[in-house]
Design a protein around this motif. Structure first.
Motif, PDB file in Angstrom:
ATOM      1  N   THR A 139      -6.126  -0.750 -77.824  1.00  0.00           N
ATOM      2  CA  THR A 139      -5.497  -2.041 -78.195  1.00  0.00           C
ATOM      3  C   THR A 139      -5.958  -2.499 -79.575  1.00  0.00           C
ATOM      4  O   THR A 139      -5.175  -3.062 -80.337  1.00  0.00           O
ATOM      5  CB  THR A 139      -5.804  -3.138 -77.166  1.00  0.00           C
ATOM      6  OG1 THR A 139      -7.164  -3.077 -76.819  1.00  0.00           O
ATOM      7  CG2 THR A 139      -4.960  -2.995 -75.950  1.00  0.00           C
ATOM      8  N   SER A 152      -2.096  -7.531 -81.165  1.00  0.00           N
ATOM      9  CA  SER A 152      -2.374  -6.727 -79.968  1.00  0.00           C
ATOM     10  C   SER A 152      -3.655  -7.227 -79.305  1.00  0.00           C
ATOM     11  O   SER A 152      -4.659  -7.447 -79.992  1.00  0.00           O
ATOM     12  CB  SER A 152      -2.555  -5.263 -80.403  1.00  0.00           C
ATOM     13  OG  SER A 152      -3.065  -4.476 -79.343  1.00  0.00           O
ATOM     14  N   LEU A 154      -6.214  -7.113 -75.485  1.00  0.00           N
ATOM     15  CA  LEU A 154      -6.544  -6.532 -74.185  1.00  0.00           C
ATOM     16  C   LEU A 154      -7.070  -7.649 -73.291  1.00  0.00           C
ATOM     17  O   LEU A 154      -7.977  -8.389 -73.692  1.00  0.00           O
ATOM     18  CB  LEU A 154      -7.621  -5.460 -74.373  1.00  0.00           C
ATOM     19  CG  LEU A 154      -8.256  -4.873 -73.116  1.00  0.00           C
ATOM     20  CD1 LEU A 154      -7.210  -4.185 -72.231  1.00  0.00           C
ATOM     21  CD2 LEU A 154      -9.342  -3.860 -73.507  1.00  0.00           C
TER      22      LEU A 154
END
Ligand code: NAD
Length: 447
Positions: A139, A152, A154
């Motif tokens: 990620t 992005s 996680l």
């Protein structure tokens, strides 16, 4: 304070020059406006076989008015790519990430979102633990490869916390998280029972009292504005010398102003008395007040060391003690610290500041279990380069490096920090505890 280079790159001449010389072109980030759709396009949702989040996730996204699709279609720009990776229990299954993202990653809209969901590795065993830890590298790399303001993240969701992740998903998938990139967030099992969705997601802090220190300008003023927008009554605190600006902020947000130096020996007690007598307590405490006194250690005076450690750390600990001991911080309360990437990576000329800001992270770690026992949370933001008076004083070349050396190639705005704090403050975020989330556009410093 304005990022003149970014403004230049949006002009016809700027576009020509940057293209010719191969210079960075910082994207214009999509930022939150009330009433705007959460995403610019549908969310493509996928899952590794055996994932445990897909059902809760679909319900949460649908409730946030996000158009959820399961199968890719031609000529579609996706607002988000969301992947439930909790089914990955062996490193061999990491191939699922490649299979889902490889052909879709180019179809993400400007300021689009990638969110991968996993199981906290520390709660997994054997090969699952290894596989889940691997998600971080994936990620964070997506954050670095994505273009045009896409980000992005996680999110590790503990077993049993599936239904408690809604406020986090709403935040990450919206324009409110514009400058949060490449982060790893934990939604824990503790606090899930109190994580109730607010009656109105547009006013999640309705009826809450929020204390914001250092609220007369910069990031603090933005925090006051965003918490007030979300429905809180804001007690805006700053030193008496900032009284004029402080009143202006308090009036703007229909809150109240409190002139107080948080380092005064009687400040914690005066604050506790004020909050109890005027407001019957407090629900949200944001420790934003902070100062810098920069010099390399060999040249740093004792006074500069002491001042920074006192404002940025000691005073906050004393305030927490007073508010917790007296029960002034109400049930399901929130304490939110403001650390810094200097507290994570260190920074030349900031030994005092970096120690204080790393201490703020220590404060989160130390107090998180105690806050969970009381049904509350403590978290911190760690801002990177944010456009404020503090950073306007930084020498030009260092300022330019600070701005450009990040995946989003620009500084953030005070509102970006404020929106992250508002997510922590949300009553539905009770399972988000002990997190330190950088608001840094995935700055390369200490990443
Ligand atoms: P700022 O200097 O514009 O505002 C800080 C405010 O805190 C001021 O209004 C100041 O009067 C107040 N304050 C200072 N000492 C105080 C005291 N003893 N009692 C009460 N109030 C006091 O700074 P900013 O850029 O808005 O930063 C806000 C916070 O964010 C700080 O904690 C800072 O360390 C942190 N931070 C900022 C950046 C950035 O890029 N601007 C990056 C990382 C972290």
């Amino acid at each position: 304070m304005a990022d003149k280079y970014q403004q230049f790159t949006t002009t016809p001449l700027g576009k020509f020059v940057t293209a010719k010389l191969g210079l960075p072109t910082p994207p214009v980030l999509r930022r939150y406006r009330p009433g705007q759709p959460p995403l610019d396009g549908p969310a493509l949702v996928g899952a590794a076989p055996g994932g445990r989040l897909e059902k809760a996730l679909t319900a949460q996204l649908t409730s946030a008015d996000i158009d959820v699709v399961r199968a890719p279609a031609d000529d579609t720009r996706y607002g988000a790519l969301v992947f439930d990776a909790t089914g990955i229990i062996d490193p061999a299954q990491l191939r699922e990430l490649y299979d889902f993202f490889h052909s879709m990653i180019r179809d993400i809209a400007p300021s689009g979102r990638v969110v991968v969901l996993g199981t906290p590795p520390e709660l997994a065993e054997g090969r699952e633990r290894i596989a889940q830890r691997a998600l971080e590298g994936f990620t964070r790399t997506m954050g670095k490869e994505l273009k045009r303001g896409a980000t992005s993240q996680l999110v590790y969701v503990a077993d049993g916390a599936e239904d408690a992740a809604e406020s986090t998903m709403r935040f990450l998938l919206s324009a409110k998280s514009a400058f949060v990139d490449g982060q790893v967030i934990r939604v824990g099992a503790a606090g899930t029972k109190t994580a109730q969705p607010p009656a109105d997601w547009a006013q999640p802090l309705h009826g809450k009292v929020a204390l914001v220190t250092g609220a007369s300008r910069g990031i603090g003023a933005a925090i006051a504005e965003v918490l007030a927008r979300d429905g809180a009554h804001v007690v805006a605190l700053d030193i008496p010398a900032q009284g004029g600006d402080l009143s202006a902020v308090a009036n703007r947000v229909r809150g109240t102003a409190l002139q107080l130096d948080i380092t005064a020996p009687d400040a914690p007690q005066r604050l506790a008395d004020h909050l109890t007598q005027r407001h019957g307590g407090v629900d949200i405490v944001v420790h934003n007040a902070g100062i810098t006194r920069d010099k390399t250690l060999a040249k740093m005076s004792e006074a500069a060391w002491d001042a920074v450690l006192t404002v940025n750390l000691a005073a906050q600990l004393a305030v927490n003690d007073a508010l917790l001991a007296g029960g002034v911080l109400r049930e399901n309360g929130r304490i939110i610290g403001v650390s810094s990437i200097a507290g994570i990576a260190g920074n030349v000329g900031q030994a005092n500041y970096a120690a204080s800001k790393a201490g703020v992270i220590g404060m989160i770690d130390e107090a998180a279990p105690r806050m969970a026992e009381r049904g509350g949370t403590i978290n911190a933001v760690a801002p990177g380069f944010i456009e404020t008076q503090m950073t306007a004083k930084v020498p030009l070349m260092i300022r330019e490096f600070g701005r450009r050396l990040s995946s989003l190639a620009q500084g953030g705005l005070p509102v970006d920090v404020a929106e992250t704090i508002a997510w922590f403050a949300n009553p539905a975020s009770s399972a988000v505890n002990g997190n330190v989330v950088r608001v840094c556009g995935q700055g390369f410093l200490g990443a």
